[in-house]
Scaffold this active site. Structure first.
Site, PDB file in Angstrom:
ATOM      1  N   GLU A   1     -14.292   1.019  -3.715  1.00 27.45           N
ATOM      2  CA  GLU A   1     -15.026   2.267  -3.910  1.00 27.45           C
ATOM      3  C   GLU A   1     -14.578   3.054  -5.141  1.00 27.45           C
ATOM      4  O   GLU A   1     -13.428   2.970  -5.551  1.00 27.45           O
ATOM      5  CB  GLU A   1     -14.832   3.193  -2.686  1.00 27.45           C
TER       6      GLU A   1
ATOM      7  N   HIS B   1       0.817  -1.230   0.000  1.00 26.74           N
ATOM      8  CA  HIS B   1       0.000   0.000   0.000  1.00 26.74           C
ATOM      9  C   HIS B   1       0.841   1.266   0.000  1.00 26.74           C
ATOM     10  O   HIS B   1       0.770   2.082   0.908  1.00 26.74           O
ATOM     11  CB  HIS B   1      -0.962   0.030   1.204  1.00 26.74           C
TER      12      HIS B   1
ATOM     13  N   TYR C   1     -12.621  10.596   3.288  1.00 21.83           N
ATOM     14  CA  TYR C   1     -13.312   9.476   2.650  1.00 21.83           C
ATOM     15  C   TYR C   1     -13.455   8.262   3.563  1.00 21.83           C
ATOM     16  O   TYR C   1     -13.858   7.200   3.126  1.00 21.83           O
ATOM     17  CB  TYR C   1     -12.676   9.181   1.283  1.00 21.83           C
TER      18      TYR C   1
ATOM     19  N   TYR D   1     -14.940 -12.543   5.017  1.00 27.63           N
ATOM     20  CA  TYR D   1     -14.886 -13.657   4.083  1.00 27.63           C
ATOM     21  C   TYR D   1     -16.146 -14.495   4.252  1.00 27.63           C
ATOM     22  O   TYR D   1     -16.550 -14.799   5.368  1.00 27.63           O
ATOM     23  CB  TYR D   1     -13.663 -14.537   4.356  1.00 27.63           C
TER      24      TYR D   1
END
Lengths: 386, 386
Positions: B258, B165, B268, B279
């Site tokens: 999104e 990330h 956000y 899951y």
């Protein structure tokens, strides 16, 4: 990101989890499905409320907690005890256009918002014959299980020789009765003509008078009942509980099923613009999807799900479904859950898609459960499971 | 309506129609798929432009019609002749954080809007080491196939010990450079902290200076580069050609992917609110999807499609795709087509979903064809078929 996680997710997402529960079924729930369904925002079980109906087409809860359920083809109406599943016939219904070759009969039943005091019940049904027919709306007093004191509030004109697409869904908002009319299938051009009732959303007072602030009142050649136009055959209609506005859905010709907010004087484009596609894919005709002066849909489905009855969920039984818009799907048999944020659809989920149920209507019960009817003759409900 | 038609439609809708075409493949198109795909609003064939790449991650067309294509892991950049499929390595790239255990390397390459005159090329990539790392953005002059004159425009702070990330998608709008930063995966709380670059959309001048009208300029404790915050790891970023606004997508934790319009100063919601699910289904954690002061998504996907690169289509080759937003999908391998009407997603279609292609980026070529890269090492394009 950890890429491997997506493989796990992609596989797990393909299956709903089923858990076998104890039956504990009452007599009325003899066919209760022994499974709970885990969906995105709720877990529920499916209970059969009543069965062996002839294509249940509409359902309306009354203040006493019973519901009225209607069969379109036979033109019959019953009071349903949703606790026991028992149905009792309502007497005193009007004569209707009922013909095996015509998709007519009893379309909808709605109680007046003040039904607890005035007992007014509204019926939308087909009248006329094969040469000249259309939609009519009456109201009656319901006393016990009998209708009386009928008044004709509306009758579509001009009459047409339609076999399909009568419309006939109703909803009350702000004291007004909103009503869908279909385009008569072979008369679709009339959806654009303001001198015909076909292919419109209409707005009336509860006693049938035309509100003087309707958008085409005083417009020469226009029928004053018209609220909005250019629709095909809306079979889903409900009031947005936040705004009071009327939302409708409709089938496209082959795909291009739409959800719209129905606003005064607006033209929703049928049959000029559509997102319908040819069988096997590809644009239909000239493929015109936009035109000046015609509204774009709020949301549309291709391929067609064949949307039917529609309900904004306002209950507490399913906390995370509050404000969602539920739409029955006939062709792609399922319950369609749309997450609404203001005037946007921000997400779609398809529930109970593996059952083969052609879902004809959806109603929220006073218990907050979600009731729905399927063409196989059953009325069922979704009940939350912790 | 004629009910039987829906059965036909439901069946036909399950299959795309494939037509075998003459091959006529050039050398570079040796693996061209001998089939055309009929989709809702376009028919196309799929051509392989180049192959045997190490997970192509980004693509940028230059004014001369060639494209730059990057490989994240190796941190390499090539000039690609899309007519022949020939790739030529670009020299002069900076050192990057490249480690088999860290999802770092070269994330994105963008040409300055005025590249034809100034030759500025922008690179986003990972810097640092396992103990302290983050995202950096440099710009270079591209001359022939060599980079020179590098300038460091941005480096994320504080450094974190992230493995995933990093963010690193860029887009120019109105002369400003917009940049996504990831939350570092194990540092998601920082997405809500204005004193950290992690989990943000940033806005810079083309030379790296901070615009004085950025929303947090002069706010004590806030980093002035921040444009909006509360994002997870946006891997899709593009400019809405009608409005000039920045649109981004991002993966949710497990679902809840999104699409958002990124607006000045807005939050956000990550990691406080999410539509992610566990899951197997069901809400994640407390299942908080709404909170005062946090934006709802414009649209979201559950289950996760794992969205990647994103492109507003503006070309003429596919007339009915104009203005649509295309999103690559990794987990649910396909190209996601969103029909946009103003600020609403009104329809979704999934293209080439039967190929198993993890689609990493999508770019419109000067020819109006839609180019996309897949993790299998190929860059392909959709070419219209009449």
């Amino acid at each position: 990101m950890r890429d491997f996680s997506y493989f796990v997710l992609a596989v797990s997402a393909c299956f709903s989890t089923f858990t076998v529960l104890d039956g504990g079924a009452s007599k009325a729930q003899a066919q209760e499905e022994d499974a709970s369904v885990v969906s995105e925002a709720a877990s529920f079980r499916i209970e059969v409320v009543t069965e062996n109906m002839d294509v249940p087409w509409t359902m309306e809860f009354l203040p006493d907690g019973t519901a009225l359920v209607g069969e379109r083809g036979p033109g019959k109406l019953y009071r349903l005890d949703v606790k026991t599943g028992e149905r009792t016939a309502i007497s005193g219904l009007p004569d209707m256009l009922r013909d095996r070759k015509i998709s007519s009969g009893l379309f909808d039943v709605r109680a007046h918002p003040n039904f607890a005091k005035n007992n007014w019940l509204y019926l939308a049904y087909g009248v006329g014959n094969t040469e000249g027919n259309g939609l009519a709306v009456d109201r009656y007093k319901l006393s016990g299980n009998s209708l009386s004191g009928g008044e004709r509030l509306f009758e579509a004109s001009p009459k047409i020789s339609g076999k399909w697409h009568f419309g006939g869904r109703m909803a009350f908002s702000g004291g007004y009765l909103f009503l869908t009319t279909g385009d008569g299938y072979d008369h679709s051009a009339r959806a654009q003509q303001l001198n015909a009732h076909a292919g419109k959303i209409l707005r009336l007072h509860g006693d049938g008078r035309v509100p003087t602030d309707n958008p085409f009142v005083g417009v020469e050649g226009a029928l004053p009942e018209i609220w909005s136009y250019g629709v095909r055959n809306p079979q889903g209609l409900d009031v947005n509980p936040t705004t009071g506005e009327i939302w409708a859905n409709e089938h496209g010709p082959q795909g291009g099923d739409e959800v719209n907010i129905m606003r005064a004087g607006k033209n929703y484009g049928w049959p000029v613009i559509t997102y319908g596609e040819e069988y096997g894919g590809g644009p239909i005709g000239d493929g015109i999807t936009h035109k000046q002066g015609m509204e774009q849909p709020l949301y549309y489905w291709v391929p067609s799900i064949a949307p039917s009855g529609m309900e904004f969920y306002q209950g507490n039984a399913f906390a995370r479904w509050k404000g969602n818009l539920f739409v029955g799907a006939l062709a792609l048999t399922h319950i369609n859950r749309l997450v609404i944020e203001g005037e946007r659809v921000i997400h779609e989920e398809r529930l109970v898609a593996d059952k083969g149920w052609r879902v004809r209507f959806i109603e929220e019960g006073p218990d907050g459960y979600l009731y729905f009817g399927v063409d196989d003759g059953m009325i069922m409900r979704l009940v939350p499971v912790d």
